[in-house]
Design a protein around this motif. Sequence first.
Motif, mmCIF file in Angstrom:
data_model
loop_
_atom_site.group_PDB
_atom_site.id
_atom_site.type_symbol
_atom_site.label_atom_id
_atom_site.label_comp_id
_atom_site.label_asym_id
_atom_site.label_seq_id
_atom_site.Cartn_x
_atom_site.Cartn_y
_atom_site.Cartn_z
ATOM 1 N N HIS A 81 108.827 -13.343 62.825
ATOM 2 C CA HIS A 81 108.842 -13.296 64.295
ATOM 3 C C HIS A 81 109.905 -14.225 64.865
ATOM 4 N N TYR A 123 109.998 -9.225 72.819
ATOM 5 C CA TYR A 123 110.098 -7.873 72.260
ATOM 6 C C TYR A 123 110.948 -7.807 70.984
ATOM 7 N N GLN A 131 109.184 -9.503 68.061
ATOM 8 C CA GLN A 131 108.031 -8.774 67.538
ATOM 9 C C GLN A 131 108.465 -7.572 66.704
ATOM 10 N N TYR A 146 103.603 -11.476 75.539
ATOM 11 C CA TYR A 146 103.533 -11.050 74.143
ATOM 12 C C TYR A 146 102.979 -9.635 74.021
ATOM 13 N N ILE A 147 101.895 -9.358 74.723
ATOM 14 C CA ILE A 147 101.311 -8.020 74.614
ATOM 15 C C ILE A 147 102.138 -7.015 75.397
ATOM 16 N N GLU A 181 104.866 -6.221 73.262
ATOM 17 C CA GLU A 181 104.434 -5.487 72.069
ATOM 18 C C GLU A 181 104.346 -3.988 72.320
ATOM 19 N N ASP A 210 107.755 -3.126 71.552
ATOM 20 C CA ASP A 210 107.906 -3.343 70.113
ATOM 21 C C ASP A 210 107.320 -2.178 69.327
ATOM 22 N N ALA A 211 106.079 -1.796 69.634
ATOM 23 C CA ALA A 211 105.426 -0.723 68.881
ATOM 24 C C ALA A 211 106.174 0.591 69.041
ATOM 25 N N LEU A 263 100.981 1.044 70.372
ATOM 26 C CA LEU A 263 100.346 -0.270 70.319
ATOM 27 C C LEU A 263 98.853 -0.133 70.036
ATOM 28 N N ARG A 310 96.794 -1.600 66.677
ATOM 29 C CA ARG A 310 95.713 -2.582 66.746
ATOM 30 C C ARG A 310 94.329 -1.954 66.556
#
Length: 758
Positions: A506, A536, A539, A652-653, A656, A659-660, A710, A714
């Motif tokens: 990371h 981003y 991650q 962060y989320i 993400e 990112d995903a 995402l 998860r």
Amino acid sequence: MRIPFVLAATLALSAPVLAQTVPTQAASAASATAANALIAPSPLPLQYPPFDKIRDEDIGPALEQGMAEQLKEVQAIASNPQAPTFDNTIVALERSGRLLQRANALLGNLVGADANPARLKLQGDFAPRMAAHRDAIALNAQLFARVESLWQRRTTLGLDAQEQRLVERHYNSLVRAGAKLDDAGKARMKAINAELATLGARFNQNVLSEVNDSAVVVDKAEDLAGLSDEQIAGAAAAAKARGLEGKYLIALLNTTGQPVLAQLENRALRERIYKASVARGSRGNEFDNTALVSRVATLRAERARLLGFATHADFVLSDETARTPKAVNAMLSQLAPAAVAAARREGQDLQAMIDREQAARHQPSFPLAAWDWSFYTEKVRAAKYGFDESQLKPYLEMRNVLENGVFYAAGQLYGLTFKERKDLPVYHKDVLVYDVFNADGTQLAIFLADMYARPSKRGGAWMNAYVDQSGLFNQKPVVANHLNIPKPADGKPTLLTWDEVNTMFHEFGHALHGMFSNVKYPSMAGTRVPRDFVEYPSQVNEMWATWPSVLANYAKHYKTGEAMPRDLLDKVLAAHKFNQGFATTEYLSAAMLDQRWHQLTLDQVPAASGVMDFEAKALRADGFDYAAVPPRYRTPYFSHIMGGYAAGYYAYIWSEVLDADTVEWFKANGGLKRELGDVFRDRLLSQGGSQEALTLFRSVVGHEPEIAPLLERRGLVIDKPMAATNAGDKPAKRAATKTAPKTATQGATKPAEKAATK
């Protein structure tokens, strides 16, 4: 006696007269300047800091001189009799303050990585002065008039898109700093900023002191059952270093959870460590931060109101991709119930494991508590997937993960090579230094790896730059990664947890963002992007930690060099979604707590005595009433939100989601391929803040952000998931097939080539 900063510009203009009337003082000052290794740019490669030459007593004078120089430079811009132009105003501002930037970056980096009393005092002394210095520039009416004039005419000045964006960024920055306030408002703004700077420095120093003060002393080695011999030896060495011969010291990290809780068999000791961790900053001792939190929240709310915003969150988010608290709340509140439900299901599995174990021992069971979670998670992992953390660690030796994992992935994807060098000085003996080269052999950057925890280092993990990339100054970057891996006893290997491996990948994603920067203007370089975008790229880089060819290259036994057995490797990959309910819940509860603090209006902020009660009520109101999973950070040691992540820990989320989506793009187009790395580098990582953040994202993946990848990652299921991260965006219909780039550089947006010399 220090000269008040407000007079620095005037006195700097009269320096020749002073030099004539006080020759002895002038000669003495010149001699001191010559001996100060911070005053001139470093002669080392890429202006790498000469750590061995810089003394703590050099930093204050360099900051003093740097502030005086920049005020003189800015006043010359503001009072320029010529009409404002892009070059004589905006580019001139970009050129100003180089000494100050160098000295301030060094102090900030050293306080974070290797604090000592002298550096902490410097930070405390200069924090309000630096705030006042920034205000002296931002609230300069003449300067703002020039910038505003250019902003009003920006579309008629013949500027390219990047230059127009630079004008807009400077204008917006000044407005957000209070440039349009009346005199009374500006005076109050200066006072607020000065006090916030002082409080922020004190908060961070308290956190560092409290982490060290709260370390848990253990009398007997048998109480450490479950730890490895290397860990026990390390705990003994840590105790000895504090004069506690024959005892064992469990150092704490600045998170609620502590790594050793996953291993310690002694439940009473686990409880003791956990309670020591969560009590930090609210114990009523000299390091108690509750009064600071209350005052900081009050001042931030007042400043937001002064600038015309309802709350500090409204102020912060208006400059991020999220735009509004409503958009952030919508995402977090949508994810929270699913995350907590998943955590409760995981907790049921842990409770069942506890019940079975206690029954087998003919002992009464006990309810799952927060200090049990990590310990029994490893047992459930072993039962479900056939392995636990202790089986992985021998294959995760630190240097091997760094050089044959992190660096290897960067080599495969971007063509980078790394060469360690030991001729450059370091600020601490544990720091590693590497030259970084492009595929054509040209030097890209210098990279520092500072991996070990120590009492002088703040908690967490981060990337920072000692030298930022800049086409204007022909500078290449010098960047550093910092982790807090417990250091083993001398001669013992450093074996990582899986979380530490992931963190290493990371943080190197941030380093790549800084190293690949290829823009002209310093204020747009590297990671100078919206806070909810900066996480981003880092991650995305985490994906390579579990990429089969990368994992196989670094997951090798530290003693034998044998590769991790295929069946164990497959188990690691199969367990990728394991414990995601816990991970998501502990993060989201902290993110929502951050929003609760910063969505308060001025009259809603609790007094110091109500800080912890406010936290408890906020967590319950948002559905985080599951005591077995506390927030990743509690308010009194939540350093992120006392710093740059105030009202921004949601980033962060939020990042993400991007990112995903990007991971899906990589996978759909072949994964770890050089041509994909070149696209990601050219179209996004190299662009810094030169374009709108979501424009850069779309230039890579070809569509608007979507949340489905995402949720799948998860293992969360929610009703009617939102389609895009930006509430202002209407999600485009996505093509049925993903389009791979035809060439590595096709469609890449390059920085403007226009020379902007003075």
